[in-house]
Scaffold this motif. Structure first.
Motif, PDB file in Angstrom:
ATOM      1  N   GLN A  34      18.850  51.003  83.828  1.00 42.61           N
ATOM      2  CA  GLN A  34      18.977  49.348  84.289  1.00 42.61           C
ATOM      3  C   GLN A  34      18.528  48.344  83.949  1.00 42.61           C
ATOM      4  O   GLN A  34      18.824  47.295  83.992  1.00 42.61           O
ATOM      5  CB  GLN A  34      17.651  50.026  85.598  1.00 42.61           C
ATOM      6  CG  GLN A  34      18.028  48.888  86.579  1.00 42.61           C
ATOM      7  CD  GLN A  34      19.400  48.674  87.802  1.00 42.61           C
ATOM      8  OE1 GLN A  34      20.085  49.414  88.106  1.00 42.61           O
ATOM      9  NE2 GLN A  34      19.092  47.281  88.199  1.00 42.61           N
ATOM     10  N   THR A  35      17.370  48.030  83.289  1.00 43.33           N
ATOM     11  CA  THR A  35      16.918  47.544  82.216  1.00 43.33           C
ATOM     12  C   THR A  35      18.170  47.500  81.820  1.00 43.33           C
ATOM     13  O   THR A  35      18.338  45.029  81.366  1.00 43.33           O
ATOM     14  CB  THR A  35      15.404  47.678  81.535  1.00 43.33           C
ATOM     15  OG1 THR A  35      14.671  48.039  82.905  1.00 43.33           O
ATOM     16  CG2 THR A  35      15.487  46.593  80.615  1.00 43.33           C
ATOM     17  N   LYS A  36      19.077  47.311  80.863  1.00 41.76           N
ATOM     18  CA  LYS A  36      19.907  47.287  79.816  1.00 41.76           C
ATOM     19  C   LYS A  36      21.330  46.892  80.777  1.00 41.76           C
ATOM     20  O   LYS A  36      21.487  45.868  80.380  1.00 41.76           O
ATOM     21  CB  LYS A  36      20.648  48.720  79.126  1.00 41.76           C
ATOM     22  CG  LYS A  36      19.740  48.723  77.900  1.00 41.76           C
ATOM     23  CD  LYS A  36      19.883  48.018  77.089  1.00 41.76           C
ATOM     24  CE  LYS A  36      18.119  48.264  76.412  1.00 41.76           C
ATOM     25  NZ  LYS A  36      18.099  46.670  75.062  1.00 41.76           N
ATOM     26  N   ARG A  37      21.300  47.329  81.992  1.00 46.65           N
ATOM     27  CA  ARG A  37      22.682  46.344  82.765  1.00 46.65           C
ATOM     28  C   ARG A  37      21.938  45.360  83.203  1.00 46.65           C
ATOM     29  O   ARG A  37      22.472  44.407  83.092  1.00 46.65           O
ATOM     30  CB  ARG A  37      22.382  47.348  83.894  1.00 46.65           C
ATOM     31  CG  ARG A  37      23.211  48.905  83.509  1.00 46.65           C
ATOM     32  CD  ARG A  37      22.776  49.885  85.011  1.00 46.65           C
ATOM     33  NE  ARG A  37      24.020  50.531  85.017  1.00 46.65           N
ATOM     34  CZ  ARG A  37      23.175  52.267  85.676  1.00 46.65           C
ATOM     35  NH1 ARG A  37      22.314  51.686  86.474  1.00 46.65           N
ATOM     36  NH2 ARG A  37      24.107  52.771  85.358  1.00 46.65           N
ATOM     37  N   LEU A  38      21.140  45.193  83.204  1.00 48.89           N
ATOM     38  CA  LEU A  38      19.957  43.902  83.774  1.00 48.89           C
ATOM     39  C   LEU A  38      20.056  42.362  82.987  1.00 48.89           C
ATOM     40  O   LEU A  38      20.750  41.756  82.794  1.00 48.89           O
ATOM     41  CB  LEU A  38      18.887  43.825  84.259  1.00 48.89           C
ATOM     42  CG  LEU A  38      18.466  43.852  85.696  1.00 48.89           C
ATOM     43  CD1 LEU A  38      16.573  44.294  85.947  1.00 48.89           C
ATOM     44  CD2 LEU A  38      19.800  43.277  86.478  1.00 48.89           C
ATOM     45  N   GLU A  39      20.305  43.332  81.398  1.00 46.12           N
ATOM     46  CA  GLU A  39      19.955  42.477  80.473  1.00 46.12           C
ATOM     47  C   GLU A  39      21.901  41.954  80.139  1.00 46.12           C
ATOM     48  O   GLU A  39      22.147  40.617  79.033  1.00 46.12           O
ATOM     49  CB  GLU A  39      19.588  43.416  78.855  1.00 46.12           C
ATOM     50  CG  GLU A  39      19.169  42.725  77.744  1.00 46.12           C
ATOM     51  CD  GLU A  39      19.021  43.194  76.648  1.00 46.12           C
ATOM     52  OE1 GLU A  39      18.882  43.113  75.494  1.00 46.12           O
ATOM     53  OE2 GLU A  39      18.147  44.141  76.804  1.00 46.12           O
ATOM     54  N   LEU A  40      22.320  42.829  80.131  1.00 47.80           N
ATOM     55  CA  LEU A  40      23.361  42.758  79.960  1.00 47.80           C
ATOM     56  C   LEU A  40      24.629  41.678  80.925  1.00 47.80           C
ATOM     57  O   LEU A  40      25.325  40.263  80.039  1.00 47.80           O
ATOM     58  CB  LEU A  40      24.631  43.763  79.932  1.00 47.80           C
ATOM     59  CG  LEU A  40      25.752  44.198  79.255  1.00 47.80           C
ATOM     60  CD1 LEU A  40      25.859  43.427  78.154  1.00 47.80           C
ATOM     61  CD2 LEU A  40      27.212  45.069  79.896  1.00 47.80           C
ATOM     62  N   GLN A  41      23.957  42.264  82.184  1.00 49.82           N
ATOM     63  CA  GLN A  41      24.528  41.000  83.217  1.00 49.82           C
ATOM     64  C   GLN A  41      24.015  39.795  82.880  1.00 49.82           C
ATOM     65  O   GLN A  41      25.028  38.574  82.892  1.00 49.82           O
ATOM     66  CB  GLN A  41      23.586  41.208  85.031  1.00 49.82           C
ATOM     67  CG  GLN A  41      24.593  42.700  85.156  1.00 49.82           C
ATOM     68  CD  GLN A  41      23.794  42.992  87.020  1.00 49.82           C
ATOM     69  OE1 GLN A  41      22.744  41.875  86.599  1.00 49.82           O
ATOM     70  NE2 GLN A  41      24.887  43.647  87.310  1.00 49.82           N
ATOM     71  N   THR A  42      22.770  39.302  82.521  1.00 47.28           N
ATOM     72  CA  THR A  42      22.322  37.812  81.951  1.00 47.28           C
ATOM     73  C   THR A  42      22.966  37.570  80.910  1.00 47.28           C
ATOM     74  O   THR A  42      23.599  36.531  80.466  1.00 47.28           O
ATOM     75  CB  THR A  42      20.440  38.208  81.635  1.00 47.28           C
ATOM     76  OG1 THR A  42      19.948  38.663  82.823  1.00 47.28           O
ATOM     77  CG2 THR A  42      20.165  36.606  80.775  1.00 47.28           C
ATOM     78  N   LEU A  43      23.403  38.738  79.723  1.00 47.74           N
ATOM     79  CA  LEU A  43      23.850  38.074  78.556  1.00 47.74           C
ATOM     80  C   LEU A  43      25.429  37.521  79.113  1.00 47.74           C
ATOM     81  O   LEU A  43      25.810  36.358  78.503  1.00 47.74           O
ATOM     82  CB  LEU A  43      24.182  39.231  77.819  1.00 47.74           C
ATOM     83  CG  LEU A  43      24.749  38.684  76.167  1.00 47.74           C
ATOM     84  CD1 LEU A  43      24.094  37.837  75.505  1.00 47.74           C
ATOM     85  CD2 LEU A  43      25.491  39.832  75.498  1.00 47.74           C
ATOM     86  N   LEU A  44      26.395  37.891  79.465  1.00 47.72           N
ATOM     87  CA  LEU A  44      27.628  37.719  80.232  1.00 47.72           C
ATOM     88  C   LEU A  44      27.259  36.352  81.040  1.00 47.72           C
ATOM     89  O   LEU A  44      28.248  35.336  81.346  1.00 47.72           O
ATOM     90  CB  LEU A  44      28.418  38.724  81.024  1.00 47.72           C
ATOM     91  CG  LEU A  44      28.865  40.544  79.470  1.00 47.72           C
ATOM     92  CD1 LEU A  44      29.259  41.202  80.996  1.00 47.72           C
ATOM     93  CD2 LEU A  44      29.306  40.014  78.731  1.00 47.72           C
ATOM     94  N   ALA A  45      25.967  36.560  81.937  1.00 42.30           N
ATOM     95  CA  ALA A  45      26.293  35.182  82.513  1.00 42.30           C
ATOM     96  C   ALA A  45      25.745  33.633  81.769  1.00 42.30           C
ATOM     97  O   ALA A  45      25.884  32.359  82.535  1.00 42.30           O
ATOM     98  CB  ALA A  45      25.182  35.310  84.058  1.00 42.30           C
ATOM     99  N   SER A  46      25.376  33.796  80.269  1.00 39.63           N
ATOM    100  CA  SER A  46      24.934  32.830  79.991  1.00 39.63           C
ATOM    101  C   SER A  46      25.949  32.030  79.449  1.00 39.63           C
ATOM    102  O   SER A  46      27.225  33.228  79.290  1.00 39.63           O
ATOM    103  CB  SER A  46      23.938  32.919  78.965  1.00 39.63           C
ATOM    104  OG  SER A  46      25.184  34.106  77.467  1.00 39.63           O
ATOM    105  N   LYS A  47      26.147  30.421  78.715  1.00 36.41           N
ATOM    106  CA  LYS A  47      27.286  29.780  78.517  1.00 36.41           C
ATOM    107  C   LYS A  47      27.677  30.568  76.522  1.00 36.41           C
ATOM    108  O   LYS A  47      29.082  30.473  77.356  1.00 36.41           O
ATOM    109  CB  LYS A  47      26.633  28.413  78.358  1.00 36.41           C
ATOM    110  CG  LYS A  47      27.781  28.000  77.458  1.00 36.41           C
ATOM    111  CD  LYS A  47      27.016  26.064  78.279  1.00 36.41           C
ATOM    112  CE  LYS A  47      28.064  25.132  78.032  1.00 36.41           C
ATOM    113  NZ  LYS A  47      27.406  23.798  78.299  1.00 36.41           N
ATOM    114  N   ASN A  48      26.963  30.477  76.108  1.00 40.93           N
ATOM    115  CA  ASN A  48      27.865  31.479  75.126  1.00 40.93           C
ATOM    116  C   ASN A  48      27.774  32.690  75.146  1.00 40.93           C
ATOM    117  O   ASN A  48      25.951  32.845  74.764  1.00 40.93           O
ATOM    118  CB  ASN A  48      26.452  30.474  73.710  1.00 40.93           C
ATOM    119  CG  ASN A  48      27.082  29.216  74.043  1.00 40.93           C
ATOM    120  OD1 ASN A  48      28.334  29.008  74.188  1.00 40.93           O
ATOM    121  ND2 ASN A  48      26.195  28.294  73.242  1.00 40.93           N
ATOM    122  N   VAL A  49      27.899  33.848  75.189  1.00 41.79           N
ATOM    123  CA  VAL A  49      28.256  35.422  74.863  1.00 41.79           C
ATOM    124  C   VAL A  49      28.829  35.203  73.832  1.00 41.79           C
ATOM    125  O   VAL A  49      29.036  35.502  72.714  1.00 41.79           O
ATOM    126  CB  VAL A  49      29.249  35.757  75.952  1.00 41.79           C
ATOM    127  CG1 VAL A  49      28.719  37.505  75.638  1.00 41.79           C
ATOM    128  CG2 VAL A  49      29.362  34.778  77.222  1.00 41.79           C
TER     129      VAL A  49
END
Length: 159
Positions: A83-98
């Motif tokens: 779950q932590t990794k999924r949230l980390e990925l969501q956060t990364l993909l939502a950032s301006k510079n992926v």
């Protein structure tokens, strides 16, 4: 060029949302349809009817409870990390510079965690099967399918 970046990021966000919906429905024993998350009245009724229908001995009930507890303990950290990794990925993909390499790395980690979780689930099922007689196992399969747990999510922890 800025418009193209917005389109790419928007597409990635939509794909992420769609894939997370698929993952939510495909998740195994810890999913919302799994036995432990059912309302208490349903869980109690299912428990007693399952014990009665399968004609489980006290020793079998104890062994199945011990197996379930062991499985839950073994998979707790895996599920939390997943779950932590999924949230980390969501956060990364939502950032301006992926950072694509970092996103790929997280996806690889998620894949490894899901494989580890699936292996533990298979081991749990096989151990549970050893506790039951062939007749009980056949009844269990029939019971679970008749309770609307067909397909991938038919498997909930037992007593």
């Amino acid at each position: 060029m800025d418009k193209i970046k917005k389109i790419v990021v928007g597409t990635l966000v939509v794909l992420l949302l769609l894939s997370s919906i698929g993952v939510a429905f495909a998740e195994g024993p810890q999913g919302k349809k799994a036995f432990p998350q059912a309302p208490r009245a349903y869980r109690t009724a299912s428990y007693y009817s399952l014990v009665t229908d399968l004609n489980l001995s006290q020793d079998q009930i104890r062994k199945l409870r011990d197996l379930r507890l062991e499985y839950q303990k073994e998979t707790l950290e895996l599920r939390n990390t997943l779950q932590t990794k999924r949230l980390e990925l969501q956060t990364l993909l939502a950032s301006k510079n992926v950072d694509e390499e970092k996103a790929d790395s997280i996806v690889e980690e998620i894949g490894k965690l899901r494989i580890d979780l699936w292996k533990k689930t298979i081991h749990y099922r096989l151990e549970m099967r050893k506790v039951l007689t062939q007749e009980q196992w056949d009844k269990l399969l029939f019971y679970r399918c008749m309770q609307g747990r067909g397909g991938r999510n038919w498997w909930g922890p037992l007593p």
